[in-house]
Design an enzyme around this catalytic site. Structure first.
Site, mmCIF file in Angstrom:
data_model
loop_
_atom_site.group_PDB
_atom_site.id
_atom_site.type_symbol
_atom_site.label_atom_id
_atom_site.label_comp_id
_atom_site.label_asym_id
_atom_site.label_seq_id
_atom_site.Cartn_x
_atom_site.Cartn_y
_atom_site.Cartn_z
ATOM 1 N N GLY A 49 0.782 -1.239 0.000
ATOM 2 C CA GLY A 49 0.000 0.000 0.000
ATOM 3 C C GLY A 49 0.806 1.276 0.000
ATOM 4 O O GLY A 49 0.232 2.364 -0.047
ATOM 5 N N ALA A 50 2.142 1.185 0.040
ATOM 6 C CA ALA A 50 2.965 2.400 0.082
ATOM 7 C C ALA A 50 2.770 3.244 -1.177
ATOM 8 O O ALA A 50 2.615 4.471 -1.112
ATOM 9 C CB ALA A 50 4.437 2.036 0.254
ATOM 10 N N GLY A 51 2.777 2.577 -2.336
ATOM 11 C CA GLY A 51 2.575 3.294 -3.588
ATOM 12 C C GLY A 51 1.196 3.925 -3.673
ATOM 13 O O GLY A 51 1.037 5.041 -4.175
ATOM 14 N N ASP A 52 0.186 3.217 -3.153
ATOM 15 C CA ASP A 52 -1.181 3.748 -3.164
ATOM 16 C C ASP A 52 -1.300 4.953 -2.234
ATOM 17 O O ASP A 52 -2.007 5.918 -2.541
ATOM 18 C CB ASP A 52 -2.173 2.664 -2.740
ATOM 19 C CG ASP A 52 -2.104 1.441 -3.645
ATOM 20 O OD1 ASP A 52 -1.781 1.607 -4.831
ATOM 21 O OD2 ASP A 52 -2.362 0.325 -3.148
#
Length: 347
Positions: free
Chosen positions: A282-285
């Site tokens: 979820g870091a990119g999101d």
């Protein structure tokens, strides 16, 4: 609300399940998949070695919608889940997080997608998907919540919804509606090779809508894949092979190292914010949520390099904070948490 009959058998949300509020001036509508991630209860193991799994809501477009709402922005999600316990749970999670879910549809014949995901000891993520087919792949053009798309300031999507029909046609139709309505189109390819029939299909599918986007976020691995192995750190590769004439902003994420940005007028790099990672899911999101939330408030940021750099630093901090906790949606930060974090690390 009335049932929406289709060949797959589906319906839209009953009024008591709808959630979120819509702000026409800064609404970000996210289109695509929402699913259940099963993550091991311990880190650094393969899927086969995991002693047990914990369920977590997932799906990149849904994560972005929740991330924007957490930051105080206005967001909505359009997609399809199964008419099963997991599907209704996901719709309610959107509602609980103040995301407008009036564009969610339920399929009576297919299940909500499942994904088993782990971060192995060697740092590589391992995925195992259950989509044969899953409900998200069966969204039809006739099921699109057209008025919701028309209200968006930014329409955001990935590439997983391009893999199979009928969802592919629904995706294309939604993009046409968004463009005609004056929306900014935002694209995060979010490459998941195991879901595509072949590497060539993935490359072709992802690039099929490339030139339509106003904003693109891409990772170093995705640059390598889409260019056939070129150096992702070479700005000329990005500018010559991936930047297109209609593009307003292209961002290359570099994990903990930060990001690079490219517009028609300028390019540069914003350093990352160092943290001790627990789970990179979820870091990119979270990063996308951070930058889209800023742009939804003021699109002119793209033309002002100083303000764009500030917005990208904020987005970097969103991504950094997310990796300090397990799971994507549970770890997405509030605006206050990001500002406090930035005040500490830049002091």
């Amino acid at each position: 609300m009335a049932k929406n009959p289709t060949s797959g058998g589906s319906e839209d949300l009953s009024s008591n399940e709808q959630g979120g509020s819509v702000d026409k001036n800064s609404l970000v509508v996210c289109f695509g998949e929402m699913l259940i991630d099963f993550v091991p209860t311990v880190g650094g193991v393969s899927l086969a070695e995991a002693p047990a799994f914990k369920k977590a809501p997932g799906g990149a477009p849904a994560n972005v919608a929740v991330g924007i709402s957490r930051l105080g922005g206005s967001s909505a999600f359009i997609g399809k889940v199964g008419d099963d316990d997991f599907g209704h749970m996901l719709a309610n999670i959107l509602k609980e997080n103040n995301v407008d879910n009036s564009g969610v549809r339920f399929d009576h014949s297919a299940r909500t997608a499942l994904a088993f995901v782990t971060l192995r000891a060697d740092g590589e993520r391992e995925f195992l998907f259950f989509r044969h087919p899953s409900a998200d792949m069966l969204l039809q053009e006739s099921e699109l919540e057209i008025n919701l798309i028309k209200q968006a300031r930014i329409f955001h999507y990935g590439s997983i919804s391009l893999i199979a029909e009928p969802c592919r046609s629904a995706h294309h139709a939604a993009m046409v509606i968004a463009r005609k309505s004056g929306c900014i189109l935002s694209y995060d390819p979010n490459l998941r090779l195991p879901l595509w029939p072949s590497e060539e299909d993935a490359r072709k599918g992802i690039m099929s809508i490339w030139d339509e986007a106003d904003i693109i976020k891409i990772s170093e691995d995705e640059i390598r894949f889409l260019t056939g192995g070129d150096d992702p750190n070479d700005d000329n590769v990005v500018l010559n092979k991936l930047f297109h004439p209609n593009l307003k902003l292209l961002v290359v994420t570099e994990g903990s190292e930060g990001c690079r940005y490219f517009t028609k007028e300028f390019k540069g790099r914003v350093a990352g914010v160092k943290v001790k990672p627990v789970d990179t899911t979820g870091a990119g999101d979270a990063f996308v949520s951070g930058i889209l939330n800023s742009l939804a408030s003021d699109l002119n940021i793209i033309q002002d390099e100083k303000r764009l750099r500030e917005a990208l630093l904020f987005a970097n901090a969103c991504g950094a904070l997310t990796v300090t906790e397990r799971g994507a949606i549970p770890a997405l930060p509030t605006k206050e948490a990001v500002l406090q974090f930035l005040a500490k690390v830049t002091a």
